[in-house]
Design a protein around this motif. Structure first.
Motif: not given
Lengths: 447, 447
Positions: A430-447
């Motif tokens: 149900l929470t799949a819309a939130l990335p778990t991959q380290a790369d994706h999370i880094e991208e969101i933070i740096r965005d």
């Protein structure tokens, strides 16, 4: 709403012939009588009454619904505005009859109930039923019947649970985006909880937003953020009707994991992914926990932190040095669903908690079934109460490479948690819309 | 902290010879035992113990301080991290001795206390003292002594109160700035509360953020915002040590008051300003309330809504048709300070509440003294329970111009509230950094 509530009552009537009275509870005073904590109705009441009525009771008997609630005091209209009358509420929830609360005393014969958390209402329950309430006899039967129902979420419940999950996802995204400019944990918490408040929801539990994720139940938010910190955020929402979500993510404040942080993160993520890949109806949740333990052990062996055969390491609870809690729990109207019933909901009839270090904190030990919602939340923590304990250091002397471990000191605590619904033929995250991959999370933070 | 706590104890000892035991209270379960409302220590405990200790008691006797608290369970270190030991806490607050809670039973002889809100701890208090607690005898004497102290804020209290006020000011500025882009009340609430959370404070009370300000205790946030709406926000902060602030502003979502909104706003603001201009030590707070009533009556006469002589209108409570509550209340550790003691703190010894419609809701009836902190919060509301009441309409038939009033239907509720400290030679408005002038507020919103 009427239809779904009726269906729930009919299902209960099949499992429980006793008349049932459920109390909603009342608001609790904080520092003086008129300054009260936000009211939260008892979850069992919410399940069968549908809406959070304060100071109300419902009687369920053979599929019939009786509502007991007082009409609002007209003198309070000045302060609270027009609030619905008993008859309007009765109509909304499909009650067959409705009475003032004073009538309840005449309807309690042979009734079973579930004790509420609010001490004042609990006292009323005992007085009305003329006994102390324990989970024995008709109360145990009722609890078992309600557990059977609440373990499998119906369509109306799932709709709420998905709303709750989607808002928690947005809260985590906001937390990640707020990280690079935030100076304290409190500022990230604010960014996250404000999303929940803006959606007119509440937090399902006291948020954990900390750079000290190794303190598992950390409810302080006053640390300043350092650029090398990992932030662990365990934040979930609750809808107006009471349905919860529960998400944890761990991310680097700077937008970039250090190599050591990344290594451990990927081990935790591998455990998370392996568990979810294995889940489907019929699988024992305990096996999912042990799978997480084994994947963690394998990963830590490959990093050189643990030494030995992963299966043997799990058997001796070496994984629990770093992953001391269970892989997750039931989720529904409560974030630990039905934990007010102790282990009755979490543990299949006849099973009890293990006294093994690596299993004793497991909150759920049942075979998975369709429509069950559980969390999957593996973690890695350097807890000084564990790793600094001389007895433990002696016992695990030969399987931990302490020198190697010391290279990972910038990893204090990592957890990755999602909400996983069991479906007829597999699962839905149900929470799949939130990335778990380290790369994706880094991208969101740096965005 | 040690020094200020000692001073408070010595002052208490001068007023109260009885030994005193104050309990902090415990956290209250929300929907299951481990899911608890954020803990709030009893305010009387906080005043003398300084910090929010959970499940603790202090004994105050002739200026001495004894602390009763259990050391944290070592098995919980895994979950909660290292928490301070009894001896460390005792040192921090300057206790003369410190014991585990089990020792308390041997120290209760002849002690007075103040009952806490938490029902479980209240039961312990009654058991320990072996009586039901009422505000009679030594408890009444103790309450009066504490009231004398807490009515006049010392320097340490003022420092906290100013911190709290400054964060509440920022929250209101954030709410104003969020207005033009917000779609719901909940979104403005989120913008405001997130400032409080980001400063690692809590809300001192459940926020009111509503386009239906005429519902005085409105705790719903689900209305959509319309461009002509006025938003009433009554939001305050509370510091970690428990000190509160309490601010209300009312502003146009669009950034521009309509002419009718502006007219009424300026009447309320005139009452607000007149009250503050009149305040200084020795003035009766009740006179400030009546001054607000008269300025409101004058203003409504000049707008043509009321007809007659302002003083006569106030005597017949015509102002209370639109301003039915009191002009304010005490502020300190509680947002209605010491309201757990009923009217003991708010009403000077020997005074009781009036049964007049226009005075009965006044929470404070004492002469102002230096170091007292009070709110000033005049308001105008069109409450249907009042203005639609046939008896009231008949009684006030000749003094209300109902046709004229109907031209002001876009003004449902306006309140302007500030926190005013009485000083030796006048006053200091702790919340003065937040503008009250309509022009200034419009500028902030449009900025």
């Amino acid at each position: 709403m009427k239809q779904i509530l009726k269906q729930r009552r009919l299902s209960l009537a099949e499992l429980c012939q006793t008349p049932v009275i459920l109390w909603s509870g009342g608001a609790i005073s904080r520092n003086f009588p008129a300054n009260r904590y936000p009211f939260r109705a008892s979850s069992h009441f919410l399940y069968f009454a549908g809406i959070p009525l304060e100071n109300a009771a419902i009687k369920l008997d053979q599929g019939k619904l009786e509502l007991f609630i007082d009409d609002p005091d007209p003198s309070l209209t000045l302060w609270h505005g027009e609030t619905p009358l008993r008859a309007e509420i009765a109509d909304k929830i499909g009650a067959d009859a409705a009475y003032p609360l004073s009538e309840l005393a005449h309807h309690t014969k042979d009734a079973a109930t579930i004790p509420v958390q609010d001490p004042n209402t609990y006292k009323q329950q005992c007085q009305h039923l003329n006994r102390f309430l324990t989970f024995e006899g008709i109360e145990l039967d009722l609890a078992q019947a309600i557990i059977t129902l609440r373990l499998a979420h119906d369509a109306a419940a799932l709709e709420e649970l998905k709303k709750s999950a989607s808002v928690a996802v947005l809260a985590h995204l906001a937390g990640m985006k707020a990280s690079r400019n935030a100076k304290t944990e409190a500022e990230i918490r604010a960014a996250m909880e404000s999303v929940i408040i803006a959606h007119d929801m509440t937090c399902a539990y006291n948020s954990i937003v900390t750079v000290h994720g190794e303190i598992l139940h950390n409810e302080q938010y006053d640390h300043f953020l350092e650029s090398g910190d990992l932030l662990l955020a365990d934040v979930g929402a609750e809808t107006y009707l009471g349905w919860a979500s529960d998400i944890t993510r761990t991310w680097p404040i700077s937008g970039q994991f250090s190599p050591t942080q990344r290594d451990i993160y990927d081990v935790v993520l591998a455990a998370h992914d392996a568990c979810i890949a294995k889940m489907c109806p019929g699988v024992e949740y305990r096996e999912i926990h042990l799978l997480a333990a084994r994947v963690m052990a394998e990963g830590l062996v490959s990093l050189g932190i643990l030494q030995g055969d992963p299966d043997s390491l799990v058997e001796m609870d070496a994984h629990a040095l770093f992953f001391p809690h269970g892989i997750g729990h039931l989720l529904g109207l409560d974030v630990h669903d039905m934990e007010d019933l102790g282990d009755l909901a979490g543990y299949e009839n006849g099973r009890i908690r293990s006294n093994r270090f690596g299993l004793g904190y497991l909150r759920l030990d049942r075979p998975l079934r369709s429509q069950m919602l559980v969390t999957i939340e593996p973690g890695f923590y350097q807890v000084s109460a564990i790793l600094g304990n001389p007895d433990i250091r002696t016992k695990y002397r030969s399987v931990v490479n302490w020198d190697k471990l010391s290279q990972f000191e910038d990893v204090r605590g990592i957890r990755i948690e999602d909400d996983v619904l069991i479906t007829d033929n597999g699962i839905e995250v149900l929470t799949a819309a939130l990335p778990t991959q380290a790369d994706h999370i880094e991208e969101i933070i740096r965005d």
